[in-house]
Scaffold this motif. Structure first.
Motif, PDB file in Angstrom:
ATOM      1  N   PHE A 353       4.352 107.037   8.165  1.00  0.00           N
ATOM      2  CA  PHE A 353       5.271 107.270   9.279  1.00  0.00           C
ATOM      3  C   PHE A 353       5.600 108.757   9.441  1.00  0.00           C
ATOM      4  N   GLU A 354       5.119 109.586   8.521  1.00  0.00           N
ATOM      5  CA  GLU A 354       5.422 111.024   8.595  1.00  0.00           C
ATOM      6  C   GLU A 354       4.904 111.587   9.911  1.00  0.00           C
ATOM      7  N   GLY A 355       5.742 112.323  10.586  1.00  0.00           N
ATOM      8  CA  GLY A 355       5.409 112.854  11.904  1.00  0.00           C
ATOM      9  C   GLY A 355       5.890 111.979  13.043  1.00  0.00           C
ATOM     10  N   ASN A 356       6.297 110.738  12.750  1.00  0.00           N
ATOM     11  CA  ASN A 356       6.834 109.882  13.808  1.00  0.00           C
ATOM     12  C   ASN A 356       8.085 110.516  14.415  1.00  0.00           C
ATOM     13  N   ARG A 357       8.292 110.272  15.687  1.00  0.00           N
ATOM     14  CA  ARG A 357       9.403 110.889  16.392  1.00  0.00           C
ATOM     15  C   ARG A 357      10.745 110.215  16.088  1.00  0.00           C
ATOM     16  N   VAL A 358      11.781 111.037  16.114  1.00  0.00           N
ATOM     17  CA  VAL A 358      13.146 110.578  15.902  1.00  0.00           C
ATOM     18  C   VAL A 358      13.925 110.844  17.182  1.00  0.00           C
ATOM     19  N   TYR A 359      14.682 109.856  17.634  1.00  0.00           N
ATOM     20  CA  TYR A 359      15.426 109.977  18.885  1.00  0.00           C
ATOM     21  C   TYR A 359      16.923 109.772  18.633  1.00  0.00           C
ATOM     22  N   LEU A 360      17.722 110.416  19.464  1.00  0.00           N
ATOM     23  CA  LEU A 360      19.156 110.152  19.482  1.00  0.00           C
ATOM     24  C   LEU A 360      19.421 109.311  20.720  1.00  0.00           C
ATOM     25  N   TYR A 361      19.877 108.084  20.499  1.00  0.00           N
ATOM     26  CA  TYR A 361      20.068 107.117  21.587  1.00  0.00           C
ATOM     27  C   TYR A 361      21.551 107.021  21.913  1.00  0.00           C
ATOM     28  N   ASN A 362      21.907 107.292  23.160  1.00  0.00           N
ATOM     29  CA  ASN A 362      23.288 107.230  23.609  1.00  0.00           C
ATOM     30  C   ASN A 362      23.638 105.787  23.964  1.00  0.00           C
ATOM     31  N   VAL A 363      24.542 105.214  23.200  1.00  0.00           N
ATOM     32  CA  VAL A 363      24.887 103.801  23.368  1.00  0.00           C
ATOM     33  C   VAL A 363      25.495 103.531  24.732  1.00  0.00           C
ATOM     34  N   ASP A 364      26.289 104.468  25.251  1.00  0.00           N
ATOM     35  CA  ASP A 364      26.990 104.249  26.511  1.00  0.00           C
ATOM     36  C   ASP A 364      26.075 104.358  27.722  1.00  0.00           C
ATOM     37  N   THR A 365      25.146 105.326  27.682  1.00  0.00           N
ATOM     38  CA  THR A 365      24.293 105.565  28.854  1.00  0.00           C
ATOM     39  C   THR A 365      22.936 104.889  28.751  1.00  0.00           C
ATOM     40  N   GLY A 366      22.553 104.483  27.546  1.00  0.00           N
ATOM     41  CA  GLY A 366      21.245 103.875  27.371  1.00  0.00           C
ATOM     42  C   GLY A 366      20.111 104.874  27.443  1.00  0.00           C
ATOM     43  N   THR A 367      20.421 106.158  27.353  1.00  0.00           N
ATOM     44  CA  THR A 367      19.392 107.198  27.393  1.00  0.00           C
ATOM     45  C   THR A 367      19.168 107.754  25.983  1.00  0.00           C
ATOM     46  N   GLY A 406      30.226 111.462  21.801  1.00  0.00           N
ATOM     47  CA  GLY A 406      29.913 110.120  22.243  1.00  0.00           C
ATOM     48  C   GLY A 406      29.531 109.231  21.090  1.00  0.00           C
ATOM     49  N   VAL A 407      29.023 108.045  21.422  1.00  0.00           N
ATOM     50  CA  VAL A 407      28.607 107.064  20.425  1.00  0.00           C
ATOM     51  C   VAL A 407      27.091 106.935  20.495  1.00  0.00           C
ATOM     52  N   TYR A 408      26.442 107.023  19.348  1.00  0.00           N
ATOM     53  CA  TYR A 408      24.986 107.094  19.312  1.00  0.00           C
ATOM     54  C   TYR A 408      24.404 106.189  18.242  1.00  0.00           C
ATOM     55  N   ARG A 409      23.090 105.990  18.343  1.00  0.00           N
ATOM     56  CA  ARG A 409      22.267 105.487  17.260  1.00  0.00           C
ATOM     57  C   ARG A 409      21.129 106.486  17.047  1.00  0.00           C
ATOM     58  N   LEU A 410      20.616 106.539  15.842  1.00  0.00           N
ATOM     59  CA  LEU A 410      19.419 107.316  15.564  1.00  0.00           C
ATOM     60  C   LEU A 410      18.255 106.331  15.553  1.00  0.00           C
ATOM     61  N   ALA A 411      17.247 106.556  16.369  1.00  0.00           N
ATOM     62  CA  ALA A 411      16.103 105.645  16.473  1.00  0.00           C
ATOM     63  C   ALA A 411      14.863 106.337  15.937  1.00  0.00           C
ATOM     64  N   VAL A 412      14.128 105.632  15.095  1.00  0.00           N
ATOM     65  CA  VAL A 412      12.940 106.197  14.460  1.00  0.00           C
ATOM     66  C   VAL A 412      11.714 105.431  14.938  1.00  0.00           C
ATOM     67  N   GLU A 413      10.750 106.148  15.459  1.00  0.00           N
ATOM     68  CA  GLU A 413       9.534 105.541  15.991  1.00  0.00           C
ATOM     69  C   GLU A 413       8.854 104.666  14.928  1.00  0.00           C
ATOM     70  N   GLY A 414       8.575 103.434  15.291  1.00  0.00           N
ATOM     71  CA  GLY A 414       7.908 102.528  14.375  1.00  0.00           C
ATOM     72  C   GLY A 414       8.842 101.846  13.390  1.00  0.00           C
ATOM     73  N   VAL A 415      10.120 102.215  13.419  1.00  0.00           N
ATOM     74  CA  VAL A 415      11.073 101.645  12.468  1.00  0.00           C
ATOM     75  C   VAL A 415      12.145 100.862  13.216  1.00  0.00           C
ATOM     76  N   GLY A 416      13.168 101.524  13.653  1.00  0.00           N
ATOM     77  CA  GLY A 416      14.288 100.890  14.328  1.00  0.00           C
ATOM     78  C   GLY A 416      15.422 101.880  14.391  1.00  0.00           C
ATOM     79  N   ALA A 417      16.638 101.379  14.546  1.00  0.00           N
ATOM     80  CA  ALA A 417      17.791 102.240  14.781  1.00  0.00           C
ATOM     81  C   ALA A 417      18.765 102.189  13.612  1.00  0.00           C
TER      82      ALA A 417
END
Length: 913
Positions: A353-367, A406-417
């Motif tokens: 999974f090394e190199g997989n992208r990490v995202y910050l997901y905004n719970v309120d906006t869905g972005t 705001g309120v967020y989740r951290l989402a990892v490509e191939g894994v979950g939040a």
């Protein structure tokens, strides 16, 4: 920690004793050393002062008094005699002595999984608005909601949906594994504040019970691949007919414990279990696809089918570890980790999974926004004292960028939040507030029945509650020869009764102070709480002067942390007898309700000088000249008293939680703070004469017997003229050097990335980074300041959720973080007080070594519930057992497991502001 003698008592007697309650912990007990018998020995196992003679024998007194658990005032074992040994000398030896008996270290990783309440998935935000404004009644809800939907709860919707079921939910670990949770049952507690034990922190059998959900999980059937089927109308690899997992792995442990009847020589207990099943999939899940998991009834499941959609943005994964309270936007690092230990399936390998992208997901906006990628961190290995906290290689999923509150989740490509977390200042505020409340709920004599939660009782105010309570003065203290070898003397009022002064003089003005867990005694080791409550306030020049934390004094114009420290300072001043300064008070005799006051000592006088002078400095910063002068006078009076004694006890030692402090160190520390508040150079001269700082790399504290950290902090922050510039510069250089060597550099070598020093003995939940706090406050180079802040943040993150159990390592009931996964049950106060849960802000030891023969003193009894059975190979930080009764595991002392994080949380909040 306490020791208990053998008693043969009827059930009636046991229950009678329990209503008085004298907890079971106490650390410093015996003289300064922590070790009852080593009072004069400078080394006296410096650290943890709880007398837990970690030796395998520690319980050589099969003893343990029948009421051991319910804090039945040590006295009951007036014959402290028999159990001379249980004093678990958890101290310094635990870490310096590879061997030392139970030697918490090396094998300390015997862990178990603490994800008791894993909110497996989507969290309903039942408390989006935790902002009801804390009024003054410690009511958790302070005004935490200045940033949208703060602390939306992470209540597991599956757990809610399946409440009362054995099946407790399913979640995705990553694209190749699923996690299914089962509870055979759970323990429920009555908390209406109406029983005989209401507010007393004791226990009634009727107030707890184990509820089971049908026959227990058939673990053999549950680990059979053919009993699980995954199908999908979206993913052809599974199709409508479905496919079986290629392997099923398991870990199990006790998740609830109810104390029942006394039988023979111990209580009996009802327990319940939780089981986590890890399903290795035959084909990777497809993002956006919907799947159905079917479970064969032979497993004894009560839910046979569950449907889910794989979405990395909204599917919480136990493999993603974050700070559950949240992150400050301008922090030196926003750290998160990727790893998981799957019981008999071992550690998950995320190399691919090394190199997989990490995202910050905004719970309120869905972005979401891309904020990083998976990188390798550290290899699996042991850390401080041999503890292996994670039993896995660790990958980092840190995130960088500019983030709006705001309120967020951290989402990892191939894994979950991750679970939800806040970004904003309140992410640092609420842990600080809860920790401060933790001290408030350790106060004795707080008659505030209108608060939520209610402080504990009895008040132990002489002549008031209980009405026959008295304090009788003795000539016993920890430095007398008779003290040695008898266990925790502070828990033995009958021992003190033999040393009452002629005429049985009383001191019935002593009120206040902070105790340990469910205890009532207050010995000199507790003064270190004052120093770490005030340290961040002083180092940040009063910026954490909040007057709305929810204690009774909130709104009185004095910062709440000063009020909290002042309660302890005033208590020690109230113990004065014939001009001198007492070494402390015992637990109460359960029959006579007498507390015994220890004799005066010079070391107690030096400590009072430090206490009052440091408080005076805080009032100086606040601008309250009147109160500053009051405490300057008190400090100078104590200084003059100690200075006038023939035997000033300058080389005697006192345990203060994570080590020892000598009379000489207390004198140096008092001198430093007195110089700050008076400008009298005689105090600066005294500091110069007593300092241990001689060059640019000098140690500030040593596990074997000295501690001058707080003296260094004082002199480095004085506004007075510096007449010893070389000393001043050596202090600054030394604290920077020692912070790096003893704390900061561990970030790079430990899989946990923790920075805490190595002096926590059995109590790995302690977070002691005071060197780094002081170093950051005086560092002039930006690189150093960033390095130190990074270390502080990483250490705070660990205790706030970035650990294998995804657990806040303190109680949070009745606060804005109560719906985050945190310590639920611990051996502490708040039972049956009309508010669910224990009192907030308390951090249990989570020790796994036996300190006695009764179940309440044997964490090994808890470990016996675990699968895999080789608990030495569990992640050490997963071994939290959800129990109120095994004090050797779930008890705490503020000076061991709370004060370090109080300083840490307060300082991080201050520098954020």
């Amino acid at each position: 920690m306490k020791s208990f003698p053998i008693h043969i008592l009827s059930i009636w007697m046991v229950l009678t004793l329990l209503t008085v309650g004298a907890g079971c912990s106490d650390d410093g007990s015996s003289n300064g050393s922590g070790d009852a018998d080593s009072d004069t020995d400078a080394d006296s196992d410096a650290d943890t002062d709880t007398d837990t003679d970690t030796d395998a024998d520690t319980d050589t007194d099969a003893d343990t008094d029948t009421d051991a658990d319910m804090d039945t005032d040590a006295d009951t074992d007036a014959d402290a005699d028999t159990d001379v040994d249980t004093d678990t000398d958890t101290d310094a030896d635990t870490d310096t002595d590879a061997d030392t008996d139970a030697d918490a270290d090396t094998d300390t990783d015997t862990d178990a999984d603490t994800d008791t309440d894993t909110d497996t998935d989507t969290d309903t935000d039942t408390d989006a608005d935790t902002d009801t404004d804390a009024d003054t009644d410690s009511d958790a809800d302070t005004d935490t909601d200045t940033e949208s939907n703060l602390w939306d709860t992470d209540v597991d919707t599956d757990a809610q949906q399946y409440e009362g079921h054995k099946f407790r939910g399913m979640q995705v670990v990553d694209k190749d594994y699923l996690l299914v949770r089962f509870w055979d049952g759970e323990v429920v507690f009555v908390d209406d504040g109406l029983g005989d034990c209401a507010y007393l922190s004791c226990n009634e059998e009727a107030n707890n019970s184990a509820v089971t959900y049908g026959p227990p999980l058939d673990t053999g059937a549950a680990t059979t691949n053919a009993n699980w089927t995954i199908s999908s109308g979206d993913d052809a690899a599974y199709g409508e007919s479905g496919a079986n997992p290629v392997a099923v792995y398991r870990k199990s442990k006790l998740n609830g414990m109810a104390q029942m009847a006394w039988v023979g020589s111990d209580y009996t207990y009802d327990t319940t279990m939780e089981h986590l099943l890890y399903l290795q999939l035959p084909s990777s899940l497809v993002e956006g696809a919907t799947y159905t998991l079917e479970i064969d009834s032979s497993t004894n499941t009560d839910v046979e089918s569950v449907t889910f959609t794989y979405d990395i943005n909204t599917s919480p994964s136990e493999a993603v570890h974050v700070n559950l309270s949240g992150y400050y936007p301008g922090s030196a690092i926003h750290a998160a980790d990727l790893y998981i230990w799957m019981g008999d399936g071992g550690a998950r390998d995320y190399t691919s999974f090394e190199g997989n992208r990490v995202y910050l997901y905004n719970v309120d906006t869905g972005t979401r926004q891309e904020v990083g990628q998976v990188t390798f961190g550290q290899s699996n290995g042991s850390e401080a004292q041999g503890y292996n906290f994670v039993q896995s290689n660790v990958w980092h999923v840190d995130f960088t960028g500019t983030f709006a509150p705001g309120v967020y989740r951290l989402a990892v490509e191939g894994v979950g939040a991750s679970e939800r977390f806040v970004i904003g200042e309140r992410a640092r505020f609420e842990p600080f507030r809860i920790s401060t409340l933790g001290y408030f709920y350790m106060r004795i004599g707080q008659d505030n029945m209108d608060m939520t939660p209610v402080p504990r009782r009895p008040l132990w105010i002489p002549g008031e509650d209980p009405a026959d309570c008295t304090i009788v003065v003795t000539d016993m203290h920890p430095y007398r020869a008779e003290w040695s070898g008898g266990g925790d003397r502070w828990d033995q009022p009958a021992f003190f009764a033999a040393y009452v002064k002629p005429g049985a003089p009383e001191n019935n003005s002593a009120v206040g102070g902070h105790s340990d867990a469910a205890d009532w005694d207050r010995h000199l080791g507790h003064v270190s709480n004052i120093y770490d409550i005030l340290l961040p306030y002083i180092l940040t020049d009063g910026i954490i002067g909040d007057d709305d934390l929810g204690i009774p004094e909130s709104g009185n114009g004095i910062p709440d942390v000063i009020d909290e420290a002042r309660n302890e300072v005033d208590f020690w001043l109230s113990l004065r007898y014939q001009g001198g300064y007492s070494h402390g008070l015992t637990n109460a005799d359960s029959t006579t309700h007498i507390m015994y006051q220890a004799d005066n000592t010079a070391i107690a006088a030096w400590a009072n000088a430090v206490n009052a002078a440091m408080l005076a400095e805080a009032f100086r910063i606040q601008g309250d000249t009147l109160l500053m002068t009051q405490y300057v006078d008190a400090a100078e009076e104590a200084w003059n008293y100690a200075s006038g004694l023939t035997e000033q006890m300058l080389d005697d030692v006192q345990g203060i939680g994570d080590g020892n402090i000598r009379g000489r160190d207390l004198k140096a520390t008092a001198a430093a703070w007195l110089y700050n508040v008076t400008g009298n150079t005689a105090y600066e001269d005294a500091l110069y004469q007593e300092t241990v700082i001689t060059d640019e790399e000098s140690e500030l504290k040593d596990s074997d017997g000295f501690n001058q950290m707080y003296a260094v902090a004082a002199y480095l922050h004085t506004d007075e003229a510096i007449h010893y510039p070389t000393l001043h510069e050596n202090m600054r250089a030394s604290v920077i050097y020692q912070a790096k060597q003893k704390e900061v550099n561990y970030n790079e070598s430990r899989p946990s990335r923790r920075a805490t020093d190595n002096l926590f003995g059995y109590f790995h939940t302690a977070q002691n980074v005071q060197r780094t706090i002081i170093a950051h406050s005086v560092a002039t180079e930006s690189n150093d300041r960033q390095l130190f802040e990074r270390a502080l943040v990483l250490e705070a993150d660990w205790g706030l959720g970035r650990n294998p159990a995804n657990l806040i390592q303190m109680t949070t009931a009745a606060t804005a973080l109560e719906n985050k996964r945190s310590i639920e049950n611990a051996y502490t106060t708040g039972r049956d007080d009309g508010t669910p849960g224990m009192h907030p802000g308390h951090t249990p030891y989570l020790n796994i070594y036996d300190w006695g023969s009764m179940i309440m003193a044997r964490p090994s009894w808890l470990l016996d519930s675990c699968y895999p059975t080789d608990t030495a190979n569990w992640p050490r930080a997963e071994l939290y057992f959800n129990t109120r009764y095994v004090w050797a595991h779930s008890e705490f002392t503020p000076q061991q497991t709370m004060r370090g994080k109080q300083a840490l949380y307060g300082y991080l909040l201050g520098i954020a502001r």
